[in-house]
Design a protein around this motif. Structure first.
Motif, mmCIF file in Angstrom:
data_model
loop_
_atom_site.group_PDB
_atom_site.id
_atom_site.type_symbol
_atom_site.label_atom_id
_atom_site.label_comp_id
_atom_site.label_asym_id
_atom_site.label_seq_id
_atom_site.Cartn_x
_atom_site.Cartn_y
_atom_site.Cartn_z
ATOM 1 N N ILE A 190 0.855 -1.188 0.000
ATOM 2 C CA ILE A 190 0.000 0.000 0.000
ATOM 3 C C ILE A 190 0.886 1.231 0.000
ATOM 4 C CG2 ILE A 190 -1.806 1.254 1.245
ATOM 5 C CD1 ILE A 190 -2.522 -1.420 2.597
ATOM 6 N N ASN A 191 0.578 2.187 -0.873
ATOM 7 C CA ASN A 191 1.314 3.449 -0.833
ATOM 8 C C ASN A 191 0.316 4.598 -0.856
ATOM 9 O OD1 ASN A 191 0.910 4.357 -3.660
ATOM 10 N ND2 ASN A 191 2.064 2.493 -4.129
ATOM 11 N N SER A 192 0.789 5.779 -0.596
ATOM 12 C CA SER A 192 -0.100 6.937 -0.463
ATOM 13 C C SER A 192 -0.866 7.243 -1.747
ATOM 14 C CB SER A 192 0.673 8.158 0.020
ATOM 15 O OG SER A 192 1.747 8.431 -0.838
ATOM 16 N N LYS A 193 -0.328 6.872 -2.919
ATOM 17 C CA LYS A 193 -1.052 7.092 -4.178
ATOM 18 C C LYS A 193 -2.339 6.272 -4.228
ATOM 19 C CE LYS A 193 2.474 6.143 -6.693
ATOM 20 N NZ LYS A 193 3.311 5.761 -7.809
ATOM 21 N N ASP A 194 -2.323 5.098 -3.576
ATOM 22 C CA ASP A 194 -3.528 4.261 -3.535
ATOM 23 C C ASP A 194 -4.650 4.943 -2.763
ATOM 24 O OD1 ASP A 194 -2.269 2.133 -4.885
ATOM 25 O OD2 ASP A 194 -1.489 1.325 -3.000
ATOM 26 N N LEU A 195 -4.291 5.831 -1.867
ATOM 27 C CA LEU A 195 -5.256 6.435 -0.949
ATOM 28 C C LEU A 195 -5.533 7.890 -1.304
ATOM 29 C CD1 LEU A 195 -3.622 4.939 2.266
ATOM 30 C CD2 LEU A 195 -5.451 3.946 0.889
ATOM 31 N N ASP A 196 -5.659 8.168 -2.597
ATOM 32 C CA ASP A 196 -5.825 9.544 -3.067
ATOM 33 C C ASP A 196 -7.245 10.083 -2.930
ATOM 34 O OD1 ASP A 196 -7.179 8.210 -5.068
ATOM 35 O OD2 ASP A 196 -5.793 8.756 -6.668
ATOM 36 N N GLY A 197 -8.170 9.260 -2.470
ATOM 37 C CA GLY A 197 -9.542 9.714 -2.286
ATOM 38 C C GLY A 197 -10.403 9.613 -3.527
ATOM 39 N N LYS A 198 -9.839 9.154 -4.624
ATOM 40 C CA LYS A 198 -10.596 9.058 -5.868
ATOM 41 C C LYS A 198 -11.253 7.687 -6.047
ATOM 42 C CE LYS A 198 -7.545 12.337 -8.125
ATOM 43 N NZ LYS A 198 -6.455 12.490 -9.081
ATOM 44 N N SER A 199 -10.875 6.734 -5.206
ATOM 45 C CA SER A 199 -11.393 5.374 -5.343
ATOM 46 C C SER A 199 -12.321 5.032 -4.192
ATOM 47 C CB SER A 199 -10.236 4.373 -5.349
ATOM 48 O OG SER A 199 -9.358 4.653 -6.393
ATOM 49 N N GLU A 200 -13.350 4.272 -4.510
ATOM 50 C CA GLU A 200 -14.261 3.792 -3.475
ATOM 51 C C GLU A 200 -13.869 2.408 -2.987
ATOM 52 O OE1 GLU A 200 -18.383 4.118 -4.526
ATOM 53 O OE2 GLU A 200 -18.072 6.060 -5.458
ATOM 54 N N LEU A 201 -13.167 1.669 -3.835
ATOM 55 C CA LEU A 201 -12.750 0.313 -3.510
ATOM 56 C C LEU A 201 -11.364 0.094 -4.084
ATOM 57 C CD1 LEU A 201 -13.490 -2.589 -2.483
ATOM 58 C CD2 LEU A 201 -14.326 -3.032 -4.801
ATOM 59 N N ILE A 202 -10.476 -0.472 -3.279
ATOM 60 C CA ILE A 202 -9.119 -0.775 -3.734
ATOM 61 C C ILE A 202 -8.889 -2.256 -3.500
ATOM 62 C CG2 ILE A 202 -6.663 -0.293 -3.429
ATOM 63 C CD1 ILE A 202 -7.549 2.418 -2.162
ATOM 64 N N LEU A 203 -8.442 -2.954 -4.526
ATOM 65 C CA LEU A 203 -8.181 -4.386 -4.434
ATOM 66 C C LEU A 203 -6.687 -4.630 -4.511
ATOM 67 C CD1 LEU A 203 -10.913 -5.580 -6.951
ATOM 68 C CD2 LEU A 203 -11.077 -5.518 -4.459
ATOM 69 N N PHE A 204 -6.209 -5.558 -3.682
ATOM 70 C CA PHE A 204 -4.795 -5.898 -3.677
ATOM 71 C C PHE A 204 -4.633 -7.382 -3.943
ATOM 72 C CE2 PHE A 204 -5.061 -2.135 -1.006
ATOM 73 C CZ PHE A 204 -4.051 -1.359 -1.551
#
Length: 152
Positions: A103-117
Motif C-alpha cells: 500500500i502506498n499513499s497514491k492508492d489512498l488519493d480519495g478518488k477510489s471507493e474500492l481498492i483491491l490488492f
C-alpha cells in the motif's frame, strides 16, 4: 491541523495465537510512513488469558482494543467500522501479514471507493503456495468479477 487517518485496519481475533497477532501488527506498522493508519483489534470473546495478552500487545503497537462477547466475525468487524476514523477501511485477519510495499499513499488519493490488492496464500512455514492477482479484471470490474476474485 492533524491529518485524518488514511486507512483503518480492523483485526477481529478469537483465541488466535498471540504470536500470529503480533506478526500481523508488526507487518502493518512497517507500512510507508506517508500512510497514516489506525489499527483496531476486536476481541470476539477470547478466553481471559488471551484477551489480557491481546490488550497488552494492542497497547504496545498503538492499536485500539475492544472486547465483545462472542457474536461472530461479522459483528466484530461492524464494531471496528463503527469506531474507525480512517478514510479507508481494510479488514485483516489476525493470521495475515501485509507486505510493506503493498500500500502506498497514491492508492489512498480519495478518488477510489474500492481498492483491491493481490493476495499471497502461504502455508504455516511461510512458503508461498499461490498468488491471486486482481490485475486481470481491469479498472472497472463487474459485480460478478469482484465476487469471483474476492472469494477465491
Amino acid at each position: 491541523m492533524k491529518r485524518k487517518n488514511d486507512i483503518t485496519f480492523i483485526i477481529p481475533v478469537y483465541n488466535k495465537p498471540v504470536d500470529q497477532v503480533k506478526k500481523c501488527l508488526i507487518s502493518i506498522k512497517k507500512l510507508s510512513s506517508h500512510i497514516i493508519n489506525e489499527i483496531i483489534i476486536i476481541d470476539d470473546g477470547s478466553n481471559n488469558k488471551l484477551n489480557e495478552q491481546y490488550k497488552n500487545i494492542a497497547y504496545k503497537y498503538d492499536a485500539k482494543y475492544f472486547y465483545e462477547k462472542n457474536k461472530g466475525v461479522s459483528h466484530a468487524r461492524n464494531v471496528g467500522i463503527r469506531n474507525a476514523k480512517g478514510k479507508y477501511i481494510s479488514f485483516v485477519d489476525a493470521d495475515d501479514n501485509i507486505i510493506s510495499s503493498a500500500i502506498n499513499s497514491k492508492d489512498l488519493d480519495g478518488k477510489s471507493e474500492l481498492i483491491l490488492f493481490n493476495v499471497i496464500k502461504s502455508d504455516q512455514q511461510g512458503k508461498y503456495k499461490k498468488i491471486y492477482k486482481f490485475i486481470d479484471i481491469g479498472n472497472k470490474p463487474t459485480t460478478n468479477q469482484l465476487l469471483k476474485y474476492s472469494f477465491k
